[in-house]
Enzyme design. Structure first.
Site, short mmCIF file in Angstrom:
data_model
loop_
_atom_site.label_atom_id
_atom_site.label_comp_id
_atom_site.label_asym_id
_atom_site.label_seq_id
_atom_site.Cartn_x
_atom_site.Cartn_y
_atom_site.Cartn_z
N ASP A 146 0.81 -1.22 0.00
CA ASP A 146 0.00 0.00 0.00
C ASP A 146 0.84 1.26 0.00
O ASP A 146 2.06 1.24 0.21
CB ASP A 146 -0.97 -0.01 1.20
CG ASP A 146 -0.31 -0.46 2.50
OD1 ASP A 146 0.93 -0.43 2.57
OD2 ASP A 146 -1.01 -0.85 3.42
N ASN A 196 -7.24 -2.24 14.23
CA ASN A 196 -8.67 -2.53 14.01
C ASN A 196 -8.86 -3.78 13.14
O ASN A 196 -9.92 -4.02 12.60
CB ASN A 196 -9.37 -1.33 13.35
CG ASN A 196 -8.80 -1.01 11.98
OD1 ASN A 196 -7.85 -1.65 11.54
ND2 ASN A 196 -9.38 -0.04 11.31
N HIS A 217 -7.16 -4.54 10.33
CA HIS A 217 -6.90 -4.41 8.90
C HIS A 217 -5.60 -5.11 8.51
O HIS A 217 -4.71 -5.31 9.34
CB HIS A 217 -6.91 -2.95 8.43
CG HIS A 217 -5.73 -2.11 8.84
ND1 HIS A 217 -5.86 -0.83 9.32
CD2 HIS A 217 -4.40 -2.35 8.81
CE1 HIS A 217 -4.66 -0.33 9.55
NE2 HIS A 217 -3.76 -1.23 9.26
N GLU A 255 -9.57 -1.83 5.37
CA GLU A 255 -10.24 -1.44 6.60
C GLU A 255 -11.57 -2.18 6.75
O GLU A 255 -12.22 -2.48 5.74
CB GLU A 255 -10.53 0.07 6.56
CG GLU A 255 -9.28 0.94 6.45
CD GLU A 255 -8.63 1.21 7.79
OE1 GLU A 255 -8.45 0.26 8.58
OE2 GLU A 255 -8.29 2.38 8.03
#
Ligand code: GLP
Length: 248
Positions: free
Chosen positions: A70, A139, A141, A146
Site C-alpha cells: 500500500d 482494528n 486491517h 479497513e
C-alpha cells in the site's frame, strides 16, 4: 501459531525465512508490508544479506522482485512518512536493491483508481504473490483493507478509518490529521491468492486484536480473519502480543 520470546528473535526468524525463499527457485514475487512491526524484520534481513557470500548476495539482488501492499494518496519518495520512502530507508538502500524491483503503488498518480488497477495488473503479469509478509492493524486491517471488508476486495483506493490515522500518526509528527485520508492498497483478493502468508503480530498494543482474531470466525468486521481460510498461513507473534491471546 509460533510464539517468540522477543520481537528481535521473531524478526531474525522471519528474515531467515525471507532469505531462504528469495534464494530458492522458482518463485513468485515477494509481498511486503510497512509499519513498525516490519522495521526490525528489515533490519535483521539487512544483516542476513551482509553475511551472505558475495555470489549469493549478487544473485539475491539480481533476482529481487517485491510488491508492497500500500501507499498513502498524495505521498511519494520525497515524503519521509510515505511507504516508498520507508522502503528506501529500511530495505532498498541497506540491501543494495534496484528501486525499480521494489514496487510500491504510486500515491501521486493523477488517477489513483487507475493506478490501483495498473498495480494489480503488473502484479498479475509477474505471476501473483509468492510469500506475503503482513502486519496487523489495531482494528484488524491488513494492508489498508479497513473493516468492513470482504475476501474478494481487489486492489483499490480506500478511505482510512480514524483509528488507523490515529495509529499511524507517529510518522506524521504525532498529528492524526496530518495522516492522509486515502490510500491505495492491494485487496484481500490479491493477498488471499498469495502462495504463502506470514502474519506478524508484535507488541502489547496488539494483544486485544490478536485475541479477537483467534476467536472470531471469518467476518468483514475483522478483515484479517479471512486469512484463517488461507491454506498456508503462519501466524508469528511475540510474547508481548501473545499472553492475552493464549488465555481462553
Ligand atoms: C499499517 C499498514 C499495514 C501494517 C499495519 C500495522 O497501517 N498499512 O501494512 O501492517 O498497519 O502497522 P504497525 O506495524 O505499524 O502496527
Amino acid at each position: 501459531m509460533l510464539v517468540f520470546a522477543s520481537r528481535d528473535q521473531l524478526a531474525e526468524d522471519v528474515a531467515r525465512i525471507l532469505l531462504r525463499r528469495q534464494l530458492g527457485q522458482p518463485r513468485r514475487p515477494l509481498g511486503l508490508a510497512t509499519g513498525q512491526t516490519m522495521a526490525p524484520i528489515y533490519a535483521a534481513l539487512a544483516e542476513g544479506v551482509q553475511r551472505l557470500p558475495g555470489p549469493q548476495r549478487q544473485k539475491l539482488r539480481r533476482d529481487w522482485l517485491s510488491f508492497n501492499l500500500d501507499e498513502y494518496l498524495g505521498l511519494g519518495a520525497g515524503d519521509h512518512p510515505s511507504f516508498r520512502a520507508m522502503m528506501n530507508r529500511h530495505l532498498t538502500m541497506p540491501l543494495g536493491l534496484d528501486p525499480d524491483r521494489v514496487l510500491v503503488p504510486d500515491g501521486q498518480a493523477a488517477d489513483p483508481q487507475r493506478e490501483a488497477e495498473r498495480y494489480a495488473a503488473t502484479l498479475a503479469e509477474a505471476g501473483g504473490l509468492g510469500l506475503q509478509l503482513l502486519g496487523l492493524g489495531l482494528n484488524g486491517h491488513v494492508g489498508f483493507n479497513e473493516p468492513p471488508c470482504g475476501p474478494e476486495a481487489p486492489c483499490r483506493c480506500v478511505r482510512l478509518s480514524p483509528s488507523t490515522r490515529n495509529a499511524n500518526a507517529s510518522a506524521f509528527g504525532g498529528e492524526a490529521t496530518a495522516v492522509p485520508e486515502q490510500a491505495i492498497t492491494l485487496g484481500l483478493r490479491e493477498i488471499m491468492a498469495a502462495s504463502e502468508i506470514l502474519l506478524v503480530v508484535t507488541g502489547a498494543n496488539k494483544a486485544a486484536i490478536l485475541q479477537e482474531l483467534l476467536r472470531q470466525p471469518a467476518t468483514p468486521q475483522l478483515p484479517a480473519s479471512w486469512l484463517k481460510g488461507h491454506p498456508a498461513l503462519t501466524l508469528m507473534v511475540d510474547a508481548a502480543a501473545a499472553p492475552g491471546a493464549l488465555v481462553d
